[in-house]
Design an enzyme around this catalytic site. Sequence first.
Site, short mmCIF file in Angstrom:
data_model
loop_
_atom_site.label_atom_id
_atom_site.label_comp_id
_atom_site.label_asym_id
_atom_site.label_seq_id
_atom_site.Cartn_x
_atom_site.Cartn_y
_atom_site.Cartn_z
N GLY A 158 0.86 -1.19 0.00
CA GLY A 158 0.00 0.00 0.00
C GLY A 158 0.89 1.23 0.00
O GLY A 158 2.06 1.17 -0.40
N ARG A 159 0.33 2.34 0.48
CA ARG A 159 1.11 3.59 0.47
C ARG A 159 2.43 3.45 1.23
O ARG A 159 3.48 3.83 0.73
CB ARG A 159 0.31 4.71 1.14
CG ARG A 159 -0.87 5.20 0.36
CD ARG A 159 -1.48 6.36 1.13
NE ARG A 159 -2.79 6.68 0.61
CZ ARG A 159 -3.90 6.05 0.95
NH1 ARG A 159 -3.87 5.08 1.83
NH2 ARG A 159 -5.06 6.39 0.42
N ILE A 160 2.35 2.91 2.45
CA ILE A 160 3.57 2.85 3.27
C ILE A 160 4.53 1.80 2.69
O ILE A 160 5.74 2.06 2.59
CB ILE A 160 3.23 2.56 4.74
CG1 ILE A 160 2.35 3.70 5.29
CG2 ILE A 160 4.49 2.41 5.59
CD1 ILE A 160 1.76 3.47 6.68
N THR A 238 6.09 -2.27 11.73
CA THR A 238 5.58 -0.93 12.10
C THR A 238 4.09 -0.86 11.78
O THR A 238 3.54 0.25 11.68
CB THR A 238 6.34 0.19 11.34
OG1 THR A 238 6.21 -0.05 9.94
CG2 THR A 238 7.80 0.25 11.71
N ARG A 240 0.86 -3.43 12.82
CA ARG A 240 0.11 -3.72 14.05
C ARG A 240 0.69 -4.98 14.66
O ARG A 240 1.02 -5.94 13.95
CB ARG A 240 -1.38 -3.93 13.75
CG ARG A 240 -2.15 -2.65 13.45
CD ARG A 240 -2.28 -1.74 14.67
NE ARG A 240 -3.08 -0.56 14.41
CZ ARG A 240 -2.61 0.62 14.02
NH1 ARG A 240 -1.31 0.79 13.83
NH2 ARG A 240 -3.42 1.64 13.81
N GLU A 269 -0.62 -2.88 23.89
CA GLU A 269 0.13 -1.62 24.04
C GLU A 269 -0.46 -0.80 25.18
O GLU A 269 -1.68 -0.74 25.31
CB GLU A 269 0.05 -0.83 22.73
CG GLU A 269 0.73 -1.56 21.58
CD GLU A 269 0.80 -0.75 20.29
OE1 GLU A 269 0.38 0.41 20.27
OE2 GLU A 269 1.30 -1.31 19.30
N HIS A 288 5.52 2.64 19.55
CA HIS A 288 4.51 3.04 18.56
C HIS A 288 4.70 4.52 18.16
O HIS A 288 3.80 5.35 18.36
CB HIS A 288 3.10 2.79 19.10
CG HIS A 288 2.06 2.66 18.00
ND1 HIS A 288 0.97 1.86 18.10
CD2 HIS A 288 1.98 3.26 16.78
CE1 HIS A 288 0.23 1.97 17.00
NE2 HIS A 288 0.84 2.82 16.17
C1 DGY Z 1 -1.85 4.74 12.50
O1 DGY Z 1 -2.07 5.85 12.02
O2 DGY Z 1 -2.54 3.76 12.26
C2 DGY Z 1 -0.67 4.63 13.40
O3 DGY Z 1 -0.46 3.38 13.89
C3 DGY Z 1 -0.76 5.66 14.49
O4 DGY Z 1 0.33 6.41 14.21
#
Ligand code: DGY
Length: 325
Positions: A158-160, A238, A240, A269, A288
């Site tokens: 996806g974007r990230i 990074t 979930r 968390e 996080h």
């Molecule tokens: C999100 O935006 O989903 C992040 O985990 C919070 O920064």
Amino acid sequence: MTAGKPRVFVTRELPAGTLEPLAGWAEVEVWPDFQPPPPAELRRRLAEADGAITMVTDRIDDEVLAAAPRLKVVSNCAVGYDNIDVAAARRRGVMVTHTPGVLTDATADLTMALILACARRLPEAEAALRRGEWRTWHPLQWLGLELNGATLGIVGLGRIGRAVARRALAFGMRVLYWSRRRDPEAEAAWGIAYRPLDDMLPEVDVLTLHVPLTPETRHLIDARRLERMKRGAILVNTARGDVVDEEALVRALERGHLGAAGLDVYSREPVPPDHPLLRVPGVIALPHIGSATERTRRRMAELAVANCAAVLRGERPPHPVPEML
Ligand code: DGY
């Protein structure tokens, strides 16, 4: 209180000035504590609210929604929204929105920071220096993985995931990916290659996760898949915490099957300081902070406010979650 104004409950203080677009026409209440509102308090505040601006720490389940008869919108100040029961919201006619796009670069940067920190054993080397254990330069000490020429596996393009791919390519990495949908354009333009997930795992030196948490992705990286990874490989998460089976991850690290893990997210968390993950060697653990830059947190808040305001004005919000489309 002025009659007729919609009421908005905001579950945490936001960057200065970002609530301005609601000023004058909405009655805004901001939860003042650093800690999130406890569940009973959240229910109590939402019982009166027309809109909610929420964080990843706020669980908005059917029970909360049932106690909030006026609620029209839950505007999550995050791209992920696994803290919200979207199906229940839909059933109750409550819009759910999120903040995609604005945190892509910050999260991709942090992912690269974790990849580099794991690959070059930064915390371990720094801690040794501070303990006075740096006695000489030695050709065999603190040797790590060189990113140039190493293979990165991206789970979720996806974007990230795409932003991480671009960064990794700049470091000279070979990039493979698995995603629900293939991206032939990215493959052609960037020279990255698709693999079915199970085929990709044994090929990669570093695996990085960029899928949302859904019933399909819960424990996507389980004991069997960790076992398929190369001995000594690095896992970075990074996304979930629950995308990975943490108990299986602890076992894989303990036996040295994985070389390191760079984590920003956890099943629970805040992760308790005595959690087994924090005791196994090779884990770099962050609290996080993927989106934690001044600019990104401001833009997230601005978008969350814009989403909330649009719904309360009876307009289509800029970023409904995909299930609402
Ligand atoms: C999100 O935006 O989903 C992040 O985990 C919070 O920064």
